[in-house]
Enzyme design. Structure first.
Site, PDB file in Angstrom:
ATOM      1  N   ASP A  85       9.246  46.454  86.182  1.00  0.00           N
ATOM      2  CA  ASP A  85      10.334  45.843  87.271  1.00  0.00           C
ATOM      3  C   ASP A  85       9.751  45.527  88.878  1.00  0.00           C
ATOM      4  O   ASP A  85      10.164  45.071  89.717  1.00  0.00           O
ATOM      5  CB  ASP A  85      11.001  47.447  87.450  1.00  0.00           C
ATOM      6  CG  ASP A  85      12.322  47.079  88.412  1.00  0.00           C
ATOM      7  OD1 ASP A  85      12.670  45.827  88.667  1.00  0.00           O
ATOM      8  OD2 ASP A  85      13.141  47.816  88.913  1.00  0.00           O
TER       9      ASP A  85
ATOM     10  N   ASP B  39      16.793  40.001  87.745  1.00  0.00           N
ATOM     11  CA  ASP B  39      16.005  41.211  87.561  1.00  0.00           C
ATOM     12  C   ASP B  39      16.669  42.404  86.872  1.00  0.00           C
ATOM     13  O   ASP B  39      17.216  43.282  87.562  1.00  0.00           O
ATOM     14  CB  ASP B  39      15.232  41.565  88.828  1.00  0.00           C
ATOM     15  CG  ASP B  39      14.220  42.826  88.684  1.00  0.00           C
ATOM     16  OD1 ASP B  39      14.021  42.934  87.748  1.00  0.00           O
ATOM     17  OD2 ASP B  39      13.831  43.167  89.939  1.00  0.00           O
TER      18      ASP B  39
ATOM     19  N   LYS C 243      10.462  34.035  96.618  1.00  0.00           N
ATOM     20  CA  LYS C 243      10.665  34.852  95.462  1.00  0.00           C
ATOM     21  C   LYS C 243      11.726  34.400  94.370  1.00  0.00           C
ATOM     22  O   LYS C 243      12.753  34.189  95.065  1.00  0.00           O
ATOM     23  CB  LYS C 243      10.930  36.376  95.282  1.00  0.00           C
ATOM     24  CG  LYS C 243      10.944  37.028  94.126  1.00  0.00           C
ATOM     25  CD  LYS C 243      11.257  38.727  94.214  1.00  0.00           C
ATOM     26  CE  LYS C 243      11.686  39.225  92.928  1.00  0.00           C
ATOM     27  NZ  LYS C 243      11.561  40.682  93.194  1.00  0.00           N
TER      28      LYS C 243
ATOM     29  N   ASP D  55      18.087  38.180  93.372  1.00  0.00           N
ATOM     30  CA  ASP D  55      16.548  38.348  93.201  1.00  0.00           C
ATOM     31  C   ASP D  55      15.802  36.981  93.572  1.00  0.00           C
ATOM     32  O   ASP D  55      14.609  36.895  93.640  1.00  0.00           O
ATOM     33  CB  ASP D  55      16.132  39.063  92.110  1.00  0.00           C
ATOM     34  CG  ASP D  55      14.778  39.973  92.546  1.00  0.00           C
ATOM     35  OD1 ASP D  55      14.692  40.337  93.761  1.00  0.00           O
ATOM     36  OD2 ASP D  55      14.222  40.385  91.444  1.00  0.00           O
TER      37      ASP D  55
ATOM     38  N   ARG E 253       5.965  40.730  92.580  1.00  0.00           N
ATOM     39  CA  ARG E 253       4.696  40.454  93.177  1.00  0.00           C
ATOM     40  C   ARG E 253       3.853  39.798  92.195  1.00  0.00           C
ATOM     41  O   ARG E 253       3.071  39.053  92.477  1.00  0.00           O
ATOM     42  CB  ARG E 253       4.128  42.050  93.541  1.00  0.00           C
ATOM     43  CG  ARG E 253       4.055  42.924  92.577  1.00  0.00           C
ATOM     44  CD  ARG E 253       3.723  44.216  92.871  1.00  0.00           C
ATOM     45  NE  ARG E 253       5.051  45.007  93.397  1.00  0.00           N
ATOM     46  CZ  ARG E 253       5.103  45.967  94.117  1.00  0.00           C
ATOM     47  NH1 ARG E 253       4.351  46.973  94.001  1.00  0.00           N
ATOM     48  NH2 ARG E 253       6.202  46.336  94.381  1.00  0.00           N
TER      49      ARG E 253
ATOM     50  N   LYS F  57      15.906  48.782  84.698  1.00  0.00           N
ATOM     51  CA  LYS F  57      16.694  49.295  85.921  1.00  0.00           C
ATOM     52  C   LYS F  57      18.015  50.044  85.315  1.00  0.00           C
ATOM     53  O   LYS F  57      18.690  49.727  84.371  1.00  0.00           O
ATOM     54  CB  LYS F  57      17.260  48.104  86.718  1.00  0.00           C
ATOM     55  CG  LYS F  57      16.131  47.559  87.652  1.00  0.00           C
ATOM     56  CD  LYS F  57      16.899  46.602  88.643  1.00  0.00           C
ATOM     57  CE  LYS F  57      15.831  45.836  89.423  1.00  0.00           C
ATOM     58  NZ  LYS F  57      15.259  46.836  90.557  1.00  0.00           N
TER      59      LYS F  57
ATOM     60  N   GLU G  50       8.240  42.966  89.282  1.00  0.00           N
ATOM     61  CA  GLU G  50       7.686  41.632  88.951  1.00  0.00           C
ATOM     62  C   GLU G  50       7.413  40.615  89.791  1.00  0.00           C
ATOM     63  O   GLU G  50       6.912  39.588  89.738  1.00  0.00           O
ATOM     64  CB  GLU G  50       8.751  41.320  87.894  1.00  0.00           C
ATOM     65  CG  GLU G  50      10.159  40.678  88.430  1.00  0.00           C
ATOM     66  CD  GLU G  50      10.948  41.428  89.259  1.00  0.00           C
ATOM     67  OE1 GLU G  50      10.670  42.686  89.205  1.00  0.00           O
ATOM     68  OE2 GLU G  50      11.635  41.008  90.239  1.00  0.00           O
TER      69      GLU G  50
HETATM   70  N1  BES Z   1      13.963  43.033  93.182  1.00  0.00           N
HETATM   71  C1  BES Z   1      13.528  44.458  93.032  1.00  0.00           C
HETATM   72  C2  BES Z   1      13.756  44.989  94.761  1.00  0.00           C
HETATM   73  C3  BES Z   1      15.193  44.905  95.185  1.00  0.00           C
HETATM   74  C4  BES Z   1      15.716  46.278  95.099  1.00  0.00           C
HETATM   75  C5  BES Z   1      15.725  43.844  95.944  1.00  0.00           C
HETATM   76  C6  BES Z   1      17.073  46.121  95.810  1.00  0.00           C
HETATM   77  C7  BES Z   1      16.994  43.995  96.445  1.00  0.00           C
HETATM   78  C8  BES Z   1      17.581  45.210  96.313  1.00  0.00           C
HETATM   79  C9  BES Z   1      12.234  44.539  92.610  1.00  0.00           C
HETATM   80  O1  BES Z   1      11.762  43.551  91.661  1.00  0.00           O
HETATM   81  C10 BES Z   1      11.868  45.671  92.127  1.00  0.00           C
HETATM   82  O2  BES Z   1      12.515  46.159  91.179  1.00  0.00           O
HETATM   83  N2  BES Z   1      11.031  46.580  92.972  1.00  0.00           N
HETATM   84  C11 BES Z   1      10.632  47.960  92.535  1.00  0.00           C
HETATM   85  C12 BES Z   1       9.467  48.132  92.690  1.00  0.00           C
HETATM   86  C13 BES Z   1       8.802  49.329  92.135  1.00  0.00           C
HETATM   87  C14 BES Z   1       9.021  49.563  90.690  1.00  0.00           C
HETATM   88  C15 BES Z   1       7.369  49.696  92.509  1.00  0.00           C
HETATM   89  C16 BES Z   1      11.565  48.837  93.288  1.00  0.00           C
HETATM   90  O3  BES Z   1      11.783  48.467  94.642  1.00  0.00           O
HETATM   91  O4  BES Z   1      12.166  49.816  93.021  1.00  0.00           O
HETATM   92 ZN    ZN Z   2      12.971  41.691  91.510  1.00  0.00          ZN
HETATM   93 ZN    ZN Z   3      12.056  44.369  89.896  1.00  0.00          ZN
END
Ligand code: BES
Ligand code: ZN
Ligand code: ZN
Length: 505
Positions: A355, A278, A273, A296, A359, A285, A357
């Site tokens: 967010d 992000d 990834k 990220d 995937r 966020k 993103e």
């Molecule tokens: N990059 C984040 C995941 C992340 C969170 C990585 C904390 C490292 C530390 C990812 O893109 C994300 O924001 N995921 C969301 C998914 C949700 C919206 C289904 C999450 O984990 O909140």
């Molecule tokens: Zn992310």
């Molecule tokens: Zn994200």
């Protein structure tokens, strides 16, 4: 800082700092420690008694004066022999560096005969490899952003050399070979750490692509092809392109290929990834959650570091390293919640949260990976916060459709001391990712199991290729420091694990 090997009497070797060890399962001092204690007329033993030092793992005593050729000395507890794993050896090497550095030592002497004795079940080569890794990984520093105020106090490492002292001439060769291998791996880990620690302003998608090209240019075994935004459009990578739309930085696709010198036994694709920042996009966020989001792209950085290691390991497998580098920003052209995007393979995806993103970018990266005709695909991604909720910041999650591949990765994780834990890829949760208006939606919305549902979203994009997904959201970036060989910030998690995995294929 370099590590070298000396065969002879450590008491006669001039240094600032001598590292000795003591096993908890030994009543009396033995080997090098006994020799040092004798030279100091029992002063070490006296200190040990006064401080209640028994040699349990993680404890130590220090003496700021000696009567041999090292100015100071440290005695590290080894714990019991039967609990002395290679990971503990790695931690000892790291602890030695951390303590020597605290004492502003330049030259360290470390007799290792007692360690060889205490780890009789592994070879000297393996033991020294782990020790040298610990030393090198703990000597990592990131100074890119220290300015005039901190440069002096937070300056360069004071340590110049760590000399491992062996007693037998034949061990010199084994030790030197192990040190060389550890240096190559550590350089790769350090590259990944640097890439992750570099701020998003200085690590845009094109910067990340340049880093991949730089690694490829160092070796005739590695090539690197980049995909421009126009080429990504031509390939219909619309899911990844949608994520990139809100940023002023154009997306870049990167495809590195390692071709082995000998006959290739298998073809493996490693997908990372590569979200250089992000923000969450329009599903923005909160401020706290955004602070560390330069991390990220850790999956992509791990791919790049891995290829640096491949230059030296040179396994007999063809390796494709693939990532789509994008920035997830809420600019005027940003993709919106509610949009439907058509991924490279024709799957339609309803975007309910911008967010989620990672995937989307991985969907297209995985489709692209399947086109390379791989025997297996492994992806690494800082994919879900849910993974940190489930496993904390030390452990990555493994989700796989192939139990043999999963076993290989778990074994490699065990051997390299990079914690990995398998979560079930339960098909019964797959309906949670079905959309009412498109094939899939990018969040489940209900049902929990965020790490599993994210993996289930990815699953269709690998077709029937054996696949494993590593969610490295926790261990790729540390906000707290738990061990001397794992620094604050980018850790380089996965480089050693995957190097080992590929080496053993
Ligand atoms: N990059 C984040 C995941 C992340 C969170 C990585 C904390 C490292 C530390 C990812 O893109 C994300 O924001 N995921 C969301 C998914 C949700 C919206 C289904 C999450 O984990 O909140
Ligand atoms: Zn992310
Ligand atoms: Zn994200």
């Amino acid at each position: 800082m370099k590590i070298d090997v000396f065969c002879g009497d450590f008491l006669l070797k001039k240094s600032d700092f001598c590292v000795l060890t003591h096993r908890e399962d030994r009543k009396r001092f033995q080997g090098s420690l006994a020799a040092a204690d004798k030279a100091m007329e029992g002063a070490i033993e006296e200190t040990a008694e006064r401080k209640g030092f028994k040699g349990s793992f993680g404890t130590c005593i220090a003496l700021t004066q000696t009567s041999f050729q090292s100015k100071e000395c440290l005695v590290l507890g080894l714990g019991n022999k039967k609990e002395l794993t290679l990971d503990r050896i790695r931690q000892l090497g790291a602890k030695a560096v951390q303590t020597a550095e605290g004492a502003k030592a330049k030259r360290v002497v470390f007799p290792i005969a007692d360690l060889q004795d205490a780890t009789a079940s592994v070879t000297t080569r393996e033991m020294v490899h782990a020790l040298a890794e610990g030393v090198l990984l703990a000597a990592y520093r990131f100074h890119a952003y220290h300015g005039t105020q901190t440069k002096k106090s937070n300056g360069k490492l004071s340590l110049k050399t760590v000399t491992l002292v062996v007693e037998k001439e034949r061990d010199v060769k084994f030790a030197e070979e192990a040190i060389q291998a550890a240096e190559a791996i550590a350089a790769a880990v350090h590259l990944t750490r640097d890439l992750v620690n570099t701020t998003s302003a200085d690590m845009t998608p094109s910067d990340l692509a340049k880093a991949a090209e730089a690694v490829a240019s160092e070796s005739p075994d590695i090539s690197c092809k980049t995909l421009s935004k126009a080429q990504m459009e031509k390939l219909k990578m619309n899911a990844a392109l949608a994520v990139a739309r809100g940023s002023v930085h154009e997306p870049v696709g990167v495809h590195m290929t390692y071709t082995p010198p000998g006959k290739s036994k298998k073809t493996v694709a490693i997908v990372g990834k590569g979200v250089t920042f992000d923000s969450g996009g329009l599903s923005l966020k909160p401020a706290k959650g955004m602070e560390s989001m330069k991390c990220d792209m850790a999956g992509a950085a791990t791919v790049i570091g891995l290829f640096k290691a491949l230059q030296v390991i040179r396994p007999n497998v063809t390796v494709h390293g693939i990532f789509l580098a994008v920035e997830n920003m809420p600019g005027a052209a940003a993709y919106r919640p509610g949009d439907v995007v058509t991924a490279m393979d024709g799957t339609t995806i309803e975007v309910l949260n911008t967010d989620a993103e990672g995937r989307l970018t991985l969907a297209d990266a995985l489709s692209y990976a399947t086109k390379q005709d791989p025997d297996m695909i492994v992806d690494l991604a800082t994919l879900t916060g849910a993974c940190i909720v489930a496993l904390g910041d030390e452990v990555a999650a493994l989700l796989s459709s192939d139990s043999r591949l999963a076993k290989r990765l778990l074994d490699a994780a065990e051997e390299t001391g990079e914690p990995l834990w398998e979560l079930p890829l339960r098909d019964t949760y797959a309906p949670l990712m079905k959309s009412k208006i498109a094939d899939l939606k990018n969040i489940s919305g209900t049902g929990g199991a965020g790490t599993i549902t994210a993996a289930l979203f990815l699953k269709p994009f690998v077709g029937d290729v054996a696949w494993a997904h590593l969610d490295i959201a926790g261990p790729s970036y540390m906000e707290r420091v738990t061990r001397a060989d794992i620094p604050y910030g980018g850790t380089g998690y996965g480089v050693r694990l995957l190097s080992r995995f590929l080496d053993k294929l």
